[in-house]
Motif scaffolding. Structure first.
Motif, PDB file in Angstrom:
ATOM      1  N   SER A  63       0.816  -1.220   0.000  1.00 37.55           N
ATOM      2  CA  SER A  63       0.000   0.000   0.000  1.00 37.55           C
ATOM      3  C   SER A  63       0.846   1.265   0.000  1.00 37.55           C
ATOM      4  CB  SER A  63      -0.936  -0.010   1.217  1.00 37.55           C
ATOM      5  OG  SER A  63      -1.854  -1.082   1.149  1.00 37.55           O
ATOM      6  N   ALA A  64       1.948   1.264   0.748  1.00 35.25           N
ATOM      7  CA  ALA A  64       2.781   2.469   0.846  1.00 35.25           C
ATOM      8  C   ALA A  64       3.320   2.879  -0.517  1.00 35.25           C
ATOM      9  CB  ALA A  64       3.922   2.240   1.829  1.00 35.25           C
ATOM     10  N   ALA A  65       3.808   1.905  -1.298  1.00 29.56           N
ATOM     11  CA  ALA A  65       4.348   2.213  -2.621  1.00 29.56           C
ATOM     12  C   ALA A  65       3.250   2.681  -3.565  1.00 29.56           C
ATOM     13  CB  ALA A  65       5.049   0.984  -3.204  1.00 29.56           C
ATOM     14  N   ALA A  66       2.072   2.067  -3.472  1.00 29.73           N
ATOM     15  CA  ALA A  66       0.963   2.470  -4.333  1.00 29.73           C
ATOM     16  C   ALA A  66       0.524   3.897  -4.023  1.00 29.73           C
ATOM     17  CB  ALA A  66      -0.216   1.507  -4.172  1.00 29.73           C
ATOM     18  N   ILE A  67       0.544   4.275  -2.750  1.00 30.66           N
ATOM     19  CA  ILE A  67       0.192   5.652  -2.374  1.00 30.66           C
ATOM     20  C   ILE A  67       1.237   6.630  -2.885  1.00 30.66           C
ATOM     21  CG2 ILE A  67      -0.063   7.210  -0.402  1.00 30.66           C
ATOM     22  CD1 ILE A  67      -1.345   4.874   1.120  1.00 30.66           C
ATOM     23  N   ARG A  68       2.513   6.275  -2.759  1.00 31.01           N
ATOM     24  CA  ARG A  68       3.569   7.155  -3.268  1.00 31.01           C
ATOM     25  C   ARG A  68       3.440   7.346  -4.775  1.00 31.01           C
ATOM     26  NH1 ARG A  68       6.953   3.792  -0.258  1.00 31.01           N
ATOM     27  NH2 ARG A  68       8.062   3.116  -2.145  1.00 31.01           N
ATOM     28  N   LEU A  69       3.106   6.275  -5.479  1.00 26.11           N
ATOM     29  CA  LEU A  69       2.924   6.370  -6.928  1.00 26.11           C
ATOM     30  C   LEU A  69       1.788   7.322  -7.260  1.00 26.11           C
ATOM     31  CD1 LEU A  69       3.492   5.383  -9.838  1.00 26.11           C
ATOM     32  CD2 LEU A  69       1.801   3.564  -9.412  1.00 26.11           C
ATOM     33  N   SER A  70       0.688   7.226  -6.547  1.00 22.27           N
ATOM     34  CA  SER A  70      -0.443   8.119  -6.787  1.00 22.27           C
ATOM     35  C   SER A  70      -0.058   9.571  -6.539  1.00 22.27           C
ATOM     36  CB  SER A  70      -1.621   7.728  -5.894  1.00 22.27           C
ATOM     37  OG  SER A  70      -2.736   8.549  -6.129  1.00 22.27           O
ATOM     38  N   ASP A  71       0.728   9.813  -5.501  1.00 23.62           N
ATOM     39  CA  ASP A  71       1.145  11.180  -5.187  1.00 23.62           C
ATOM     40  C   ASP A  71       2.098  11.753  -6.225  1.00 23.62           C
ATOM     41  OD1 ASP A  71      -0.386  11.348  -2.880  1.00 23.62           O
ATOM     42  OD2 ASP A  71       1.229  10.658  -1.560  1.00 23.62           O
ATOM     43  N   THR A  72       2.787  10.891  -6.968  1.00 22.20           N
ATOM     44  CA  THR A  72       3.722  11.376  -7.985  1.00 22.20           C
ATOM     45  C   THR A  72       3.016  12.244  -9.015  1.00 22.20           C
ATOM     46  OG1 THR A  72       5.137   9.413  -7.718  1.00 22.20           O
ATOM     47  CG2 THR A  72       5.384  10.673  -9.751  1.00 22.20           C
TER      48      THR A  72
END
Length: 423
Positions: A307-316
């Motif tokens: 989940s953490a990586a998916a959230i970071r990707l969305s924030d990109t």
């Protein structure tokens, strides 16, 4: 960021970003404000304002429904049923036109009725659903070879296995700050396109999340990729275009002829507007299901990358302008992908404090009946609101380095393209 003013609803300090109208980060007062600088959708301010309010309400309601749902899965939504039903009717009508045209074309050959048949066949050919061509995608992207990029394709295979999705038939690398999947041709070949700008600035797990999200579109029932529902996106628009009167035509044939032509133009123009309106309505309906499909793809991204990586990707995506600027700067300076990554990371670190505000602002700026994607802030919010998932696929820094080494020649091609591009 703070405006120095208090919220009239809860008295908290209001904030603003990117010259937007202030809003309250605590109670979200004024977050649904329609800004005058917003890009017009129809062109009439009073209509655009109401369309924005409708889009904002629908977007927020869908987010709340999915946030509270016990699980995210494909479903026969009203939007999907309506789009599929209209698409089936359109395909049936086009097929009926073709069959009727063929019958009239071969009936009692060398008679005027054959011309009507030929015209019907021609119209059916023009209105046929477009299935897409790989050649159209490779104009702006380069196909990657599994034998020359084994590390990249090995990661793609691992992600596909963990997500339960098919492996793409073709993988392309473009110069964009984006990524996408599509299905083309009669054989329905699955195509994955990775944008070099975006791919180069992501960390290993963010790359896994990106692959999980994009491959998820092969199994999440995305209505934009359906064999039948593709007709809804092209046929009605083609009909409206064919009916539109040609204003450049020179009217001849005397007064009666001019009156007849004017009446025909009026009828054709009215029909074109009605068909165009139906096209818009169908597009707006189908966009609800497209946005739902994006949330489901995000869920798969979290499943494979955490989940953490998916959230970071969305924030990109919230920092697109800043990252794109520094990547292009490095490309113009002659620096390769390693420099792009370092500059992109530095930009993200410097703007990390703005992320909460930008997530909220995206709900205003990205709410649209035409939007195929939900606002980035809501996508990150949904992932954060649901139970955190551990990563099913782990990619190391060493694996990332091997992938980048394999793409070295492709990165150089993209660098030259970015260095000479006007923006």
């Amino acid at each position: 960021m703070s405006t120095g003013e208090s919220c009239p609803k809860c008295a908290a300090a209001t904030i603003s970003k990117r010259s937007a109208e202030p809003w309250c980060p605590a109670c979200e007062w004024n977050l649904d404000h329609f800004e005058k600088e917003r890009r017009p959708e129809i062109g009439w301010r009073w209509v655009d304002r109401r369309l924005f309010r409708t889009a904002y309400w629908l977007t927020e309601r869908q987010f709340a429904e999915l946030r509270d749902a016990p699980s995210l899965a494909r479903a026969a939504t009203a939007a999907r049923i309506a789009t599929t039903a209209v698409s089936v009717v359109l395909l049936a009508l086009v097929a009926a036109l073709f069959v009727a045209g063929v019958v009239l074309l071969v009936h009692d050959f060398f008679t005027p009725i054959n011309l009507i048949g030929a015209l019907l066949v021609l119209i059916a050919v023009v209105l046929r659903p477009r299935l897409g061509r790989l050649s159209a995608l490779t104009r702006d992207a380069e196909e990657l070879d599994r034998g020359r990029a084994p590390a990249l394709f090995a990661v793609i295979d691992r992600v596909a296995a963990a997500a339960g999705t098919p492996v793409p038939d073709v993988v392309l690398l473009s110069a964009d700050f984006n990524a996408s999947t599509t299905t083309v041709g009669v054989r329905r070949r699955r195509v994955l396109t990775l944008g070099a700008q975006l791919w180069s600035v992501l960390d290993p797990q963010e790359r896994v999340a990106l692959l999980g999200h994009e491959l998820g579109h092969f199994v999440n029932g995305d209505i934009r990729r359906g064999l039948v529902t593709q007709a809804a996106g092209s046929t009605l628009g083609a009909v409206a275009y064919l009916l539109r009167p040609d204003g450049r035509r020179t009217r001849t044939g005397g007064l009666l002829g001019m009156i007849a032509e004017a009446l025909l133009d009026l009828l054709a123009g009215t029909l074109a507007r009605l068909v165009g309106l139906l096209h818009l309505l169908l597009l707006w309906i189908s966009r609800r299901d497209s946005q739902r499909a994006e949330y489901l793809a995000d869920e798969l991204a979290a499943k494979v990358a955490g989940s953490a990586a998916a959230i970071r990707l969305s924030d990109t995506s919230l920092l697109y302008d800043a990252i794109d600027t520094v990547v292009r700067r490095e490309a113009r300076a002659g620096n390769g992908a390693a420099a792009w990554s370092a500059a992109g990371r530095q930009a993200q670190t410097g703007l990390a404090g703005d992320i909460p505000a930008l997530r909220q602002l995206s709900r205003r700026t990205e709410a649209s009946l035409f939007a195929s994607h939900p606002p980035a802030g809501l996508r990150a919010g949904l992932l954060a609101a649901r139970a955190a998932q551990p990563a099913a696929v782990i990619v190391t820094e060493a694996e990332q380095a091997r992938m980048d080494e394999e793409l070295g020649a492709h990165y150089e091609r993209v660098r030259r393209e970015l260095a000479t591009a006007h923006w």
